[in-house]
Design a protein around this motif. Structure first.
Motif, mmCIF file in Angstrom:
data_model
loop_
_atom_site.group_PDB
_atom_site.id
_atom_site.type_symbol
_atom_site.label_atom_id
_atom_site.label_comp_id
_atom_site.label_asym_id
_atom_site.label_seq_id
_atom_site.Cartn_x
_atom_site.Cartn_y
_atom_site.Cartn_z
ATOM 1 N N VAL A 21 0.832 -1.204 0.000
ATOM 2 C CA VAL A 21 0.000 0.000 0.000
ATOM 3 C C VAL A 21 0.867 1.256 0.000
ATOM 4 O O VAL A 21 0.731 2.135 -0.860
ATOM 5 N N ALA A 22 1.773 1.353 0.971
ATOM 6 C CA ALA A 22 2.621 2.543 1.094
ATOM 7 C C ALA A 22 3.958 2.388 0.395
ATOM 8 O O ALA A 22 4.684 3.360 0.225
ATOM 9 N N GLY A 23 4.296 1.162 0.011
ATOM 10 C CA GLY A 23 5.563 0.938 -0.666
ATOM 11 C C GLY A 23 6.763 0.956 0.248
ATOM 12 O O GLY A 23 7.890 1.186 -0.202
ATOM 13 N N VAL A 24 6.558 0.693 1.536
ATOM 14 C CA VAL A 24 7.667 0.666 2.486
ATOM 15 C C VAL A 24 8.484 -0.602 2.266
ATOM 16 O O VAL A 24 7.944 -1.712 2.222
ATOM 17 N N SER A 25 9.790 -0.453 2.129
ATOM 18 C CA SER A 25 10.681 -1.589 1.974
ATOM 19 C C SER A 25 10.861 -2.284 3.323
ATOM 20 O O SER A 25 11.112 -1.631 4.337
ATOM 21 N N VAL A 26 10.721 -3.612 3.345
ATOM 22 C CA VAL A 26 10.863 -4.381 4.582
ATOM 23 C C VAL A 26 11.890 -5.478 4.360
ATOM 24 O O VAL A 26 11.805 -6.235 3.389
ATOM 25 N N GLU A 27 12.861 -5.554 5.250
ATOM 26 C CA GLU A 27 13.848 -6.624 5.218
ATOM 27 C C GLU A 27 13.733 -7.432 6.501
ATOM 28 O O GLU A 27 13.750 -6.862 7.598
ATOM 29 N N VAL A 28 13.577 -8.741 6.372
ATOM 30 C CA VAL A 28 13.592 -9.637 7.522
ATOM 31 C C VAL A 28 14.958 -10.310 7.530
ATOM 32 O O VAL A 28 15.357 -10.947 6.553
ATOM 33 N N ARG A 29 15.693 -10.158 8.622
ATOM 34 C CA ARG A 29 17.061 -10.649 8.705
ATOM 35 C C ARG A 29 17.202 -11.692 9.803
ATOM 36 O O ARG A 29 16.604 -11.556 10.881
ATOM 37 N N VAL A 30 17.994 -12.705 9.548
ATOM 38 C CA VAL A 30 18.387 -13.626 10.609
ATOM 39 C C VAL A 30 19.387 -12.886 11.490
ATOM 40 O O VAL A 30 20.427 -12.414 11.008
#
Length: 307
Positions: free
Chosen positions: A95-104
């Motif tokens: 929706v907002a185009g926020v970049s999300v990174e899930v990291r170990v």
């Protein structure tokens, strides 16, 4: 829970240097231009140039590669793309185009701080001594990043991304308006609220106790009373709060004493209505907290950025 903390945020602002000065005053350590660390969380806040203020990205910590596999499968079911490598997964909130990174990443090691002694009826935890706050002279330093609050033009879709896609849990809701979501034992790490446009409402930073909330805000306001937004108050997550405003218009919060949910089976989400959803006591929220004064300008700016 496979996820275990909100690791960092990247925020876009028109004037990085001006905003950086504010966050240094707020108590974050600037380890490099536009890069900030907390006492326990390491580098957790990044400023980048943007024509309008906005949340550009966030990082969330997970335990291992199996967690990333589950998230990738969840995103595939939602028909949302992602990029995966050995230790991380990258996607975008649709929706907002926020970049999300899930990291170990390893779980955060917290320093045990002795409970602040408070006297009460029939309970003298501080007999014969003055309150510790009277001898505190050093600057207030946030211990760790706590949460971020974002406005979404499609609240349900954004909430679904975080819960069904990434695996956040719902702690409490304001029906039809907002949801308090967690990726750790904290009551909330992301709050998604319905809004007329996608925007960053505030970031929140943990300090030791309510006295540090008050000391931090007092220092921030001594030479800059225009920074004040709202506080002191007590919130739906049981935390004490005080909100201030950075030069770009983003709110930042000192908080202490947040509810912690260590067993999902023992927590029952509740629905809150009206002012009960905002605070338990304190001064009423100003209109600018509910609808920031720059929303109209942000709408115009957002169209310009997206054109």
């Amino acid at each position: 829970m496979a996820l275990h903390r909100l690791q960092s945020l990247t925020v876009g602002v028109p004037d990085v240097a001006e905003a950086a000065d504010y966050y240094v005053d707020f108590g974050l350590e600037q380890v490099a231009p536009g890069r900030f660390a907390t006492v326990e969380g390491g580098e957790q806040f990044f400023l980048e140039h943007s024509p309008v203020r906005r949340l550009l990205g966030m990082a969330v910590a997970a335990d291992d590669g199996d967690d990333l596999d589950r998230i990738a499968a969840n995103l595939d079911r939602l028909q949302l793309p992602c990029e995966r490598d050995t230790g991380s997964l990258r996607t975008r909130e649709p929706v907002a185009g926020v970049s999300v990174e899930v990291r170990v990443a390893p779980r955060l090691t917290r320093v045990t701080v002795a409970a602040t002694p408070y006297n009460g009826p029939g309970r003298l935890d501080r007999a014969g001594t003055r309150a510790p706050v009277l001898s505190r002279t050093g600057p207030v330093r946030p211990l760790a990043l706590g949460h971020v609050v974002i406005g979404s033009v499609e609240q349900k879709s954004t909430q679904r991304f975080f819960t069904e896609g990434l695996g956040f849990k719902v702690s409490d809701v304001v029906p039809g308006t907002a949801a308090f979501l967690r990726c750790s034992t904290d009551h909330h790490n992301v709050l998604v609220q319905q809004a007329p446009l996608n925007f960053l409402h505030h970031t929140s930073w943990q300090v030791t106790d309510v006295d540090e909330v008050g000391r931090g805000a007092t220092r921030m306001l001594t030479e800059h009373p225009e920074r004040h937004v709202w506080g002191l108050g007590h919130h739906i997550g049981s935390n004490f709060f005080w909100y201030l405003k950075d030069p770009a218009g983003n709110f930042s919060e000192y908080y202490a004493d947040m509810d912690c949910i260590v067993d999902d089976q023992l927590w029952t989400p509740r629905s809150f209505e009206g002012m009960q959803a905002l605070y338990a006591w304190g001064p009423p929220p100003p209109p600018s907290f509910l609808a920031p004064e720059d929303l109209a300008a942000l709408m115009t700016g957002a169209h310009t950025v997206n054109d």
